[in-house]
Design a protein around this motif. Structure first.
Motif, short mmCIF file in Angstrom:
data_model
loop_
_atom_site.label_atom_id
_atom_site.label_comp_id
_atom_site.label_asym_id
_atom_site.label_seq_id
_atom_site.Cartn_x
_atom_site.Cartn_y
_atom_site.Cartn_z
N HIS A 82 -6.64 18.01 4.92
CA HIS A 82 -5.50 17.19 4.54
C HIS A 82 -6.01 15.99 3.74
O HIS A 82 -7.05 15.42 4.06
N ILE A 83 -5.29 15.64 2.71
CA ILE A 83 -5.70 14.58 1.79
C ILE A 83 -4.84 13.35 2.05
O ILE A 83 -3.62 13.39 1.89
N MET A 138 0.85 -1.19 0.00
CA MET A 138 0.00 0.00 0.00
C MET A 138 0.88 1.24 0.00
O MET A 138 1.75 1.40 0.86
N PHE A 139 0.66 2.08 -1.00
CA PHE A 139 1.39 3.34 -1.08
C PHE A 139 0.52 4.43 -0.47
O PHE A 139 -0.59 4.69 -0.94
N VAL A 140 1.02 5.06 0.60
CA VAL A 140 0.27 6.07 1.33
C VAL A 140 0.90 7.44 1.07
O VAL A 140 2.11 7.61 1.22
N THR A 141 0.05 8.37 0.67
CA THR A 141 0.49 9.75 0.43
C THR A 141 -0.41 10.70 1.19
O THR A 141 -1.64 10.58 1.13
N VAL A 142 0.19 11.63 1.90
CA VAL A 142 -0.56 12.64 2.65
C VAL A 142 -0.09 14.01 2.18
O VAL A 142 1.10 14.32 2.22
N THR A 143 -1.03 14.81 1.72
CA THR A 143 -0.71 16.16 1.25
C THR A 143 -1.73 17.15 1.80
O THR A 143 -2.82 16.77 2.26
N THR A 144 -1.36 18.41 1.76
CA THR A 144 -2.29 19.48 2.09
C THR A 144 -2.81 20.10 0.80
O THR A 144 -2.34 19.78 -0.29
N TYR A 145 -3.78 21.02 0.94
CA TYR A 145 -4.29 21.68 -0.25
C TYR A 145 -3.28 22.66 -0.83
O TYR A 145 -3.48 23.18 -1.93
N ASN A 146 -2.22 22.91 -0.08
CA ASN A 146 -1.12 23.72 -0.61
C ASN A 146 -0.07 22.86 -1.29
O ASN A 146 1.04 23.34 -1.57
N ASP A 147 -0.41 21.58 -1.52
CA ASP A 147 0.48 20.62 -2.18
C ASP A 147 1.74 20.34 -1.37
O ASP A 147 2.76 19.93 -1.92
N GLU A 148 1.67 20.55 -0.07
CA GLU A 148 2.78 20.18 0.80
C GLU A 148 2.68 18.69 1.13
O GLU A 148 1.65 18.23 1.64
#
Length: 215
Positions: A98-99, A65-75
Protein backbone atom coordinates in the motif's frame (compact mmCIF):
# COMPACT_ATOMS: atom_id res chain seq x y z
CA UNK A 1 6.16 18.65 -8.27
CA UNK A 2 9.05 16.54 -7.09
CA UNK A 3 8.24 13.14 -5.67
CA UNK A 4 10.50 11.27 -3.28
CA UNK A 5 9.67 7.66 -2.55
CA UNK A 6 11.12 5.20 -0.07
CA UNK A 7 10.06 1.79 1.20
CA UNK A 8 9.36 0.78 4.79
CA UNK A 9 8.44 -2.74 5.85
CA UNK A 10 6.51 -3.20 9.09
CA UNK A 11 5.36 -6.25 10.96
CA UNK A 12 1.83 -6.65 12.20
CA UNK A 13 1.02 -4.66 15.39
CA UNK A 14 4.29 -2.71 15.17
CA UNK A 15 4.52 1.03 15.78
CA UNK A 16 7.28 3.02 14.11
CA UNK A 17 7.96 6.75 14.52
CA UNK A 18 10.42 8.81 12.48
CA UNK A 19 10.79 12.17 10.75
CA UNK A 20 12.05 13.34 7.38
CA UNK A 21 12.70 16.61 5.57
CA UNK A 22 10.87 17.78 2.48
CA UNK A 23 10.19 20.99 0.65
CA UNK A 24 6.82 22.65 0.27
CA UNK A 25 4.52 20.82 -2.14
CA UNK A 26 7.06 18.01 -2.32
CA UNK A 27 5.42 14.62 -2.13
CA UNK A 28 6.89 11.74 -0.18
CA UNK A 29 5.45 8.24 -0.39
CA UNK A 30 5.81 5.28 1.94
CA UNK A 31 5.24 1.77 0.66
CA UNK A 32 4.01 -0.74 3.22
CA UNK A 33 3.34 -4.44 2.82
CA UNK A 34 0.13 -4.94 4.80
CA UNK A 35 -2.03 -8.03 5.42
CA UNK A 36 -5.68 -7.91 4.47
CA UNK A 37 -8.29 -6.46 6.84
CA UNK A 38 -5.61 -4.64 8.84
CA UNK A 39 -6.11 -1.27 10.47
CA UNK A 40 -3.44 1.35 9.81
CA UNK A 41 -3.17 4.47 11.93
CA UNK A 42 -0.94 7.36 10.96
CA UNK A 43 -0.08 10.40 13.08
CA UNK A 44 1.85 13.31 11.60
CA UNK A 45 3.08 16.78 12.52
CA UNK A 46 4.61 19.49 10.33
CA UNK A 47 7.44 21.75 11.50
CA UNK A 48 8.55 24.64 9.31
CA UNK A 49 12.07 25.99 9.02
CA UNK A 50 12.53 29.53 10.33
CA UNK A 51 15.30 31.38 8.51
CA UNK A 52 15.73 33.97 11.26
CA UNK A 53 16.04 31.42 14.06
CA UNK A 54 17.83 28.89 11.89
CA UNK A 55 15.70 26.22 13.47
CA UNK A 56 12.41 24.45 12.97
CA UNK A 57 9.35 26.04 14.52
CA UNK A 58 7.28 23.99 16.91
CA UNK A 59 4.29 24.16 14.59
CA UNK A 60 3.39 25.31 11.09
CA UNK A 61 0.18 27.36 11.20
CA UNK A 62 -1.36 27.88 7.80
CA UNK A 63 0.09 24.71 6.37
CA UNK A 64 -1.83 21.55 5.61
CA UNK A 65 -1.04 17.98 4.70
CA UNK A 66 -2.74 16.12 1.88
CA UNK A 67 -2.73 12.37 2.59
CA UNK A 68 -3.41 9.83 -0.14
CA UNK A 69 -3.45 6.06 0.31
CA UNK A 70 -3.64 3.78 -2.71
CA UNK A 71 -2.94 0.18 -3.60
CA UNK A 72 -0.90 -1.05 -6.54
CA UNK A 73 -4.22 -1.70 -8.23
CA UNK A 74 -4.81 2.08 -8.08
CA UNK A 75 -7.62 1.64 -5.56
CA UNK A 76 -7.89 4.81 -3.49
CA UNK A 77 -8.43 4.01 0.19
CA UNK A 78 -7.95 7.54 1.52
CA UNK A 79 -7.64 11.01 0.00
CA UNK A 80 -8.04 13.88 2.44
CA UNK A 81 -6.57 17.25 3.36
CA UNK A 82 -5.60 17.70 7.02
CA UNK A 83 -4.15 20.54 9.06
CA UNK A 84 -0.51 20.94 10.15
CA UNK A 85 -0.93 17.95 12.43
CA UNK A 86 -3.46 15.19 12.53
CA UNK A 87 -4.28 11.52 12.47
CA UNK A 88 -5.57 9.35 9.65
CA UNK A 89 -6.93 5.81 9.47
CA UNK A 90 -7.54 3.27 6.78
CA UNK A 91 -8.12 -0.48 6.55
CA UNK A 92 -6.54 -2.71 3.95
CA UNK A 93 -9.01 -4.68 1.85
CA UNK A 94 -6.49 -7.11 0.40
CA UNK A 95 -2.92 -8.16 1.25
CA UNK A 96 -0.03 -6.50 -0.51
CA UNK A 97 1.82 -3.23 -0.81
CA UNK A 98 0.00 0.00 0.00
CA UNK A 99 1.30 3.44 -0.92
CA UNK A 100 0.92 6.25 1.63
CA UNK A 101 1.73 9.64 0.13
CA UNK A 102 2.02 12.92 2.04
CA UNK A 103 2.23 16.32 0.40
CA UNK A 104 2.11 19.73 2.08
CA UNK A 105 0.33 22.68 0.58
CA UNK A 106 1.94 26.05 -0.14
CA UNK A 107 2.80 28.76 2.41
CA UNK A 108 2.05 31.66 0.10
CA UNK A 109 -0.62 32.85 2.54
CA UNK A 110 1.60 32.34 5.60
CA UNK A 111 3.25 35.40 7.09
CA UNK A 112 6.64 33.81 7.77
CA UNK A 113 8.84 32.39 5.07
CA UNK A 114 10.78 29.21 4.60
CA UNK A 115 10.16 26.24 2.35
CA UNK A 116 11.96 23.50 4.28
CA UNK A 117 9.70 21.25 6.31
CA UNK A 118 10.25 18.53 8.87
CA UNK A 119 7.53 15.89 8.92
CA UNK A 120 7.12 13.75 12.03
CA UNK A 121 5.27 10.55 11.20
CA UNK A 122 4.19 7.60 13.29
CA UNK A 123 2.70 4.51 11.68
CA UNK A 124 0.77 1.95 13.69
CA UNK A 125 -0.09 -1.31 11.99
CA UNK A 126 -2.89 -3.36 13.44
CA UNK A 127 -3.62 -1.13 16.42
CA UNK A 128 -5.12 2.19 17.46
CA UNK A 129 -3.75 4.64 19.95
CA UNK A 130 -5.28 4.92 23.41
CA UNK A 131 -7.34 8.04 22.68
CA UNK A 132 -8.80 6.48 19.55
CA UNK A 133 -9.44 3.29 21.47
CA UNK A 134 -11.30 5.21 24.16
CA UNK A 135 -13.27 7.11 21.54
CA UNK A 136 -14.11 3.86 19.80
CA UNK A 137 -15.12 2.33 23.13
CA UNK A 138 -17.37 5.33 23.76
CA UNK A 139 -18.86 4.94 20.29
CA UNK A 140 -19.41 1.27 20.97
CA UNK A 141 -21.08 2.06 24.30
CA UNK A 142 -23.33 4.53 22.52
CA UNK A 143 -24.01 1.96 19.83
CA UNK A 144 -24.78 -0.73 22.42
CA UNK A 145 -27.00 1.72 24.30
CA UNK A 146 -28.84 2.59 21.09
CA UNK A 147 -29.26 -1.09 20.21
CA UNK A 148 -30.47 -1.79 23.75
CA UNK A 149 -33.04 0.99 23.52
CA UNK A 150 -34.11 -0.31 20.13
CA UNK A 151 -34.37 -3.83 21.57
CA UNK A 152 -36.49 -2.54 24.47
CA UNK A 153 -38.77 -0.78 21.99
CA UNK A 154 -39.07 -4.00 20.01
CA UNK A 155 -39.91 -5.93 23.18
CA UNK A 156 -42.53 -3.35 24.11
CA UNK A 157 -43.95 -3.58 20.61
CA UNK A 158 -44.02 -7.38 20.85
CA UNK A 159 -45.83 -7.14 24.20
CA UNK A 160 -48.33 -4.75 22.64
CA UNK A 161 -48.85 -7.14 19.74
CA UNK A 162 -49.33 -10.04 22.14
CA UNK A 163 -51.84 -8.06 24.19
CA UNK A 164 -53.64 -7.06 21.01
CA UNK A 165 -53.76 -10.67 19.81
CA UNK A 166 -54.93 -11.76 23.26
CA UNK A 167 -57.75 -9.19 23.13
CA UNK A 168 -58.68 -10.35 19.65
CA UNK A 169 -58.72 -13.95 20.80
CA UNK A 170 -60.93 -12.97 23.74
CA UNK A 171 -63.30 -11.11 21.42
CA UNK A 172 -63.34 -14.07 19.04
CA UNK A 173 -64.04 -16.45 21.93
CA UNK A 174 -66.93 -14.29 23.12
CA UNK A 175 -68.32 -14.05 19.59
CA UNK A 176 -67.97 -17.82 19.21
CA UNK A 177 -69.75 -18.43 22.51
CA UNK A 178 -72.52 -16.01 21.54
CA UNK A 179 -72.82 -17.69 18.15
CA UNK A 180 -72.96 -21.15 19.71
CA UNK A 181 -75.56 -19.93 22.18
CA UNK A 182 -77.62 -18.38 19.39
CA UNK A 183 -77.35 -21.58 17.34
CA UNK A 184 -78.52 -23.59 20.34
CA UNK A 185 -81.49 -21.31 20.93
CA UNK A 186 -82.31 -21.28 17.22
CA UNK A 187 -82.24 -25.08 17.17
CA UNK A 188 -84.59 -25.12 20.18
CA UNK A 189 -86.92 -22.63 18.46
CA UNK A 190 -86.83 -24.69 15.25
CA UNK A 191 -87.72 -27.80 17.24
CA UNK A 192 -90.68 -26.02 18.82
CA UNK A 193 -91.79 -24.78 15.41
CA UNK A 194 -91.58 -28.28 13.92
CA UNK A 195 -93.51 -29.75 16.87
CA UNK A 196 -96.14 -27.02 16.58
CA UNK A 197 -96.47 -27.60 12.85
CA UNK A 198 -96.76 -31.35 13.44
CA UNK A 199 -99.46 -30.89 16.07
CA UNK A 200 -101.30 -28.46 13.79
CA UNK A 201 -101.11 -30.86 10.84
CA UNK A 202 -102.34 -33.78 12.96
CA UNK A 203 -105.27 -31.71 14.29
CA UNK A 204 -106.07 -30.48 10.77
CA UNK A 205 -106.07 -33.99 9.34
CA UNK A 206 -108.22 -35.25 12.22
CA UNK A 207 -110.76 -32.48 11.67
CA UNK A 208 -110.67 -33.18 7.92
CA UNK A 209 -111.36 -36.87 8.38
CA UNK A 210 -114.17 -36.16 10.86
CA UNK A 211 -115.73 -33.68 8.45
CA UNK A 212 -115.64 -36.24 5.66
CA UNK A 213 -117.00 -38.86 8.02
CA UNK A 214 -114.03 -41.07 7.33
CA UNK A 215 -113.53 -41.84 10.99
Amino acid sequence: MQTLTFVLSFYFSLSTAFYFHVGEREEKCIIEDIPSDTLITGTFKIQQWDIRRQDFLESAPGLGMFVTVTTYNDEVLLSKLYGPQGRFYFTSHSPGEHIICLESNSTRLVSFGGSKLRIHLEIRVGQRDLDAGLAQAKDRVNEVSFKLEHLIEQIEQIVKEQNYQRDREEDFRMISEDTNSNVLWWAFVQTLIFISIGIFQMKYLKDFFIAKKLV
